[in-house]
Design an enzyme around this catalytic site. Structure first.
Site, PDB file in Angstrom:
ATOM      1  N   GLU A 121       0.856  -1.238  -0.089  1.00 49.54           N
ATOM      2  CA  GLU A 121       0.269  -0.066  -0.007  1.00 49.54           C
ATOM      3  C   GLU A 121       0.923   1.298   0.085  1.00 49.54           C
ATOM      4  OE1 GLU A 121      -3.081  -0.483  -0.348  1.00 49.54           O
ATOM      5  OE2 GLU A 121      -2.715   1.636  -0.908  1.00 49.54           O
TER       6      GLU A 121
HETATM    7  C1  LIG Z   1       2.577 -10.055   1.039  1.00 50.40           C
HETATM    8  C2  LIG Z   1       2.153  -9.019  -0.063  1.00 50.40           C
HETATM    9  C3  LIG Z   1       0.960  -8.449  -0.438  1.00 50.40           C
HETATM   10  C4  LIG Z   1       0.789  -7.497  -1.661  1.00 50.40           C
HETATM   11  N1  LIG Z   1      -0.477  -7.566  -1.928  1.00 50.40           N
HETATM   12  C5  LIG Z   1      -0.533  -7.246  -3.611  1.00 50.40           C
HETATM   13  C6  LIG Z   1      -2.131  -6.407  -3.737  1.00 50.40           C
HETATM   14  O1  LIG Z   1      -3.137  -7.362  -3.372  1.00 50.40           O
HETATM   15  N2  LIG Z   1      -2.298  -5.914  -5.173  1.00 50.40           N
HETATM   16  C7  LIG Z   1      -0.645  -5.059  -5.118  1.00 50.40           C
HETATM   17  O2  LIG Z   1      -0.739  -5.121  -6.606  1.00 50.40           O
HETATM   18  N3  LIG Z   1      -0.049  -5.516  -4.894  1.00 50.40           N
HETATM   19  C8  LIG Z   1       0.466  -6.293  -4.423  1.00 50.40           C
HETATM   20  N4  LIG Z   1       2.326  -6.386  -2.967  1.00 50.40           N
HETATM   21  C9  LIG Z   1       2.901  -5.378  -3.691  1.00 50.40           C
HETATM   22  C10 LIG Z   1       3.747  -3.906  -3.364  1.00 50.40           C
HETATM   23  O3  LIG Z   1       2.215  -3.468  -2.715  1.00 50.40           O
HETATM   24  C11 LIG Z   1       4.539  -3.642  -3.394  1.00 50.40           C
HETATM   25  O4  LIG Z   1       5.727  -5.137  -2.905  1.00 50.40           O
HETATM   26  C12 LIG Z   1       4.786  -2.212  -3.355  1.00 50.40           C
HETATM   27  O5  LIG Z   1       3.981  -1.474  -3.611  1.00 50.40           O
HETATM   28  C13 LIG Z   1       6.548  -2.043  -3.506  1.00 50.40           C
HETATM   29  O6  LIG Z   1       7.033  -1.455  -4.978  1.00 50.40           O
HETATM   30  P1  LIG Z   1       7.941  -2.675  -5.095  1.00 50.40           P
HETATM   31  O7  LIG Z   1       8.736  -4.066  -4.343  1.00 50.40           O
HETATM   32  O8  LIG Z   1       7.597  -3.415  -6.742  1.00 50.40           O
HETATM   33  O9  LIG Z   1       9.138  -2.032  -5.106  1.00 50.40           O
HETATM   34  P2  LIG Z   1       9.613  -0.664  -5.580  1.00 50.40           P
HETATM   35  O10 LIG Z   1       9.404  -0.087  -6.049  1.00 50.40           O
HETATM   36  O11 LIG Z   1      10.854  -1.526  -6.304  1.00 50.40           O
HETATM   37  O12 LIG Z   1      10.798  -0.459  -4.284  1.00 50.40           O
HETATM   38  C14 LIG Z   1      12.105  -0.827  -4.053  1.00 50.40           C
HETATM   39  C15 LIG Z   1      12.762   0.441  -2.463  1.00 50.40           C
HETATM   40  O13 LIG Z   1      12.610   1.729  -3.187  1.00 50.40           O
HETATM   41  C16 LIG Z   1      11.887   2.324  -2.896  1.00 50.40           C
HETATM   42  N5  LIG Z   1      11.343   2.997  -3.961  1.00 50.40           N
HETATM   43  C17 LIG Z   1      10.983   3.411  -4.843  1.00 50.40           C
HETATM   44  N6  LIG Z   1      11.079   4.434  -5.580  1.00 50.40           N
HETATM   45  C18 LIG Z   1      10.924   5.456  -4.611  1.00 50.40           C
HETATM   46  C19 LIG Z   1      11.167   6.477  -5.511  1.00 50.40           C
HETATM   47  N7  LIG Z   1      10.453   7.800  -6.042  1.00 50.40           N
HETATM   48  N8  LIG Z   1      11.863   7.370  -4.504  1.00 50.40           N
HETATM   49  C20 LIG Z   1      12.073   6.675  -3.119  1.00 50.40           C
HETATM   50  N9  LIG Z   1      12.270   5.684  -2.430  1.00 50.40           N
HETATM   51  C21 LIG Z   1      11.490   4.651  -3.521  1.00 50.40           C
HETATM   52  C22 LIG Z   1      11.148   1.432  -2.345  1.00 50.40           C
HETATM   53  O14 LIG Z   1      10.566   3.044  -1.153  1.00 50.40           O
HETATM   54  C23 LIG Z   1      11.378   0.828  -1.768  1.00 50.40           C
HETATM   55  O15 LIG Z   1      12.452   1.034  -0.453  1.00 50.40           O
HETATM   56  C24 LIG Z   1       2.278  -7.419  -2.368  1.00 50.40           C
HETATM   57  C25 LIG Z   1       2.953  -7.297  -1.743  1.00 50.40           C
HETATM   58  C26 LIG Z   1       3.642  -8.201  -1.035  1.00 50.40           C
HETATM   59  C27 LIG Z   1       5.440  -9.291  -0.899  1.00 50.40           C
END
Ligand SMILES: Cc1cc2nc3c(=O)[nH]c(=O)nc-3n(C[C@H](O)[C@H](O)[C@H](O)COP(=O)(O)OP(=O)(O)OC[C@H]3O[C@@H](n4cnc5c(N)ncnc54)[C@H](O)[C@@H]3O)c2cc1C
Length: 590
Positions: A435
């Site tokens: 989220e």
């Molecule tokens: C158990 C689980 C359940 C989930 N359930 C859902 C679901 O129901 N539906 C759904 O759609 N998704 C779901 N997700 C996905 C989740 O919402 C994402 O993992 C989350 O939004 C972060 O995206 P990412 O993992 O690709 O990390 P990334 O976006 O790759 O980020 C990696 C790191 O970089 C940082 N970062 C990225 N961009 C920036 C920026 N511009 N400035 C500063 N820092 C930045 C982030 O804070 C993080 O620390 C789920 C994930 C898990 C693990």
């Protein structure tokens, strides 16, 4: 075996002594007297304690299994979901027009905290369904509402939210899932979504997936995203279920916590989808529910802290080890219980003061969502939108800290699976990530929310604090709450001022964003503790019978004011160092 004991009494204190909900000028709130909320919370608490909590370790140990394309949930989950469904809990705050109970959101958050403390993984099935309900309710056509909402409200059908793809999480502009328009007005959806919570299971007859996808030829980036309804089974005109749609679960994620919730890879292979709202406005539609969704995740962090604290406290009263330095406390035993030792007390007081302060903050924020929804109050909407990143980021960061502190109370037993303390840590961990990661919450707070409407909402928050300080400045008993609140609020203002003066170099501002979010969180909890102190003095002055409860509130509040709130000074110092030392290294030198 870990347990959950309902926190009814503390919730009643927050709802009535602190927030005085039945006196608030919000439609439906005058019915929320003590008898009513007490009866609701008692019933909700029984389900949490007796039905949901015993399944929490079961879900953790068994996890979910993908068998022939379908997900088998842990033993007992389906029966528990039936209890929630039959009791009308899945539609507690939903629109009565579609079978919901129309209860205030604030009360649903209190119920949600109990249920989530008892079993976070299980509660995510109805939780995600509620998200799908809210999106269709806000943006669907009348026909879509009539077709989908009643069954989502009753959890006859489940729901999911599909945003994330392998190459995009935070940056949804990178979405590749495609939606090809068809002659009959539907779309063919193709692509892969990952980590979709509750993506597949057999606890509901159908699953309504809400999917973000791009219609070819639309604008680049986030401006070209549209939102679609993609049912697992087609729904016929008469509401009966038709054939299977071209959507399937391609795998389950093996993960650190919330094992009882199915985290799915979802494959869309030309599945039939139905546009919700306007073309290319899907992200905006998805994010209209953002305040509630993010408050819901903040609630999960708090809920895990609450149940972890309860169990750590029971352990600390039971475990005997050594003697208290101030003299033997339990001479009948071979040693004193560890709750007599100051370092164990420190850990328990950290947890207790966070959980009770955080609960007040969360429910206060929830009343603002009710106010904005039920009264169409733009000021309440503005203030709660400002505070939401703090609710989500601070309550989950500090919630995780509290679960770890609870685990530490157990010594080695906390590291073993037998006692369950480590499950609370593992389950809580995801709340900092999904989220919108907490880093993104901080960015949202500093980069967007502070300046919204020319800073009107942050000024409104400062006015709230100032007014409270002014109104109570003469009350000597309140001085030990007012003085630290004043100092912390000054730190917050200085932090805000630093950003205003240094926006020219975004690295300076954004390097301190996370610290600022915590600074803000402390001031919010400080304000809550000062207000709770006032409410406790008032109750004691009025001759409340349960003096121990109110006096304990004052002791716990003093702990927060003296040992947690002063962290704002250090956080401000960090904010004011800017970006130089954060960004100083070249990438090659890491
Ligand atoms: C158990 C689980 C359940 C989930 N359930 C859902 C679901 O129901 N539906 C759904 O759609 N998704 C779901 N997700 C996905 C989740 O919402 C994402 O993992 C989350 O939004 C972060 O995206 P990412 O993992 O690709 O990390 P990334 O976006 O790759 O980020 C990696 C790191 O970089 C940082 N970062 C990225 N961009 C920036 C920026 N511009 N400035 C500063 N820092 C930045 C982030 O804070 C993080 O620390 C789920 C994930 C898990 C693990």
């Amino acid at each position: 075996m870990p347990f959950y004991e309902p926190t009814t009494k503390d919730m009643e204190f927050v709802l009535h002594d602190l927030l005085k909900v039945s006196e608030l000028d919000i439609p439906g709130f005058n019915e929320m007297d003590r008898d009513f909320t007490g009866a609701v919370l008692e019933e909700a608490g029984k389900i949490a304690r007796d039905v949901l909590a015993p399944l929490n370790p079961v879900g953790d140990h068994e996890g979910c299994k993908l068998e022939n394309g379908s997900v088998r949930v842990p033993t007992g989950f389906e029966d528990a979901v039936n209890v929630l469904r039959d009791g009308g809990w899945t539609g507690f705050d939903c629109d009565p027009e579609y079978g919901g109970q129309g209860m205030p959101y604030t009360l649903s958050v209190a119920v949600g905290e109990m249920h989530s403390s008892a079993n976070m993984a299980l509660m995510m099935y109805p939780g995600l369904t509620h998200g799908a309900y809210a999106a269709i309710h806000a943006h669907g056509s009348d026909e879509q509402k009539a077709k989908y909402l009643p069954n989502l409200v009753s959890f006859k059908w489940g729901g999911t939210m599909n945003l994330t793809e392998p190459q995009c999480g935070t940056d949804l502009g990178l979405i590749r899932t495609k939606a090809e328009p068809q002659d009959d007005g539907t779309y063919k959806i193709s692509g892969q979504k990952i980590w979709i919570s509750a993506g597949e299971h057999g606890m509901a007859e159908n699953i309504i997936h809400l999917v973000l996808a791009k219609i070819p030829g639309g604008p680049e980036g986030v401006k070209g995203i549209s939102l679609f309804i993609v049912p697992k089974f087609h729904v016929n005109e008469d509401g009966s279920l038709g054939d299977r749609n071209e959507v399937s679960c391609g795998g389950l994620e093996s993960k650190m916590g919330i094992h009882g919730n199915a985290t799915c890879v979802m494959n869309y292979d030309g599945a039939t989808g139905y546009l919700i709202g306007e073309k290319h406005k899907g992200l905006r539609a998805m994010f209209t529910m953002m305040n509630e969704a993010r408050l819901g995740v903040g609630m999960q962090g708090l809920a895990q802290a609450s149940v972890a604290y309860q169990n750590a406290l029971a352990f600390a009263k039971d475990r005997i080890q050594g003697r208290a330095v101030t003299g033997v406390k339990e001479p009948e035993k071979a040693a004193d219980s560890i709750i007599h030792f100051p370092d164990v007390r420190r850990m328990l007081m950290d947890q207790k003061s966070f959980v009770e302060g955080g609960r007040a903050f969360m429910l206060w924020a929830a009343t603002m969502i009710d106010r904005s929804r039920r009264n169409d109050d733009a000021d309440a909407e503005g203030l709660v939108s400002l505070l939401i990143p703090v609710v989500k980021g601070f309550l989950t960061d500090k919630g995780l800290d509290a679960t770890i502190s609870a685990q530490q109370v157990y010594g080695g037993s906390g590291f073993t699976t037998e006692w369950g303390a480590e499950q609370f840590v593992r389950d809580c961990r995801i709340a900092l990530i999904y989220e919108g990661t907490n880093g993104i919450q901080a960015l949202d707070l500093v980069g967007r929310k502070l300046a919204t409407d020319n800073g009107k909402h942050v000024m409104a928050f400062f006015d709230l604090v100032k007014d409270f300080i002014k109104e109570n400045g003469e009350d000597e008993r309140m001085a030990e709450f007012i003085t630290p609140l004043k100092a912390a609020s000054k730190d917050l203002q200085a932090g805000g001022m630093y950003f205003m003066q240094n926006m020219g170099n975004p690295d300076d501002a954004l390097s301190g964003a996370h610290d600022f979010m915590h600074l803000f969180g402390h001031v919010c909890l400080g304000l809550m503790w000062a207000r709770m102190a006032k409410a406790s003095f008032e109750a004691l002055d009025a001759g409340a019978a349960d003096t121990e409860f109110y006096e304990s509130k004052l002791v716990t509040g003093r702990y927060y004011m003296t040992r947690k709130l002063p962290e704002t000074a250090f956080l401000l110092k960090k904010v004011q160092t800017g970006g130089e030392n954060v960004m100083g290294l070249s990438v090659a030198n890491f």
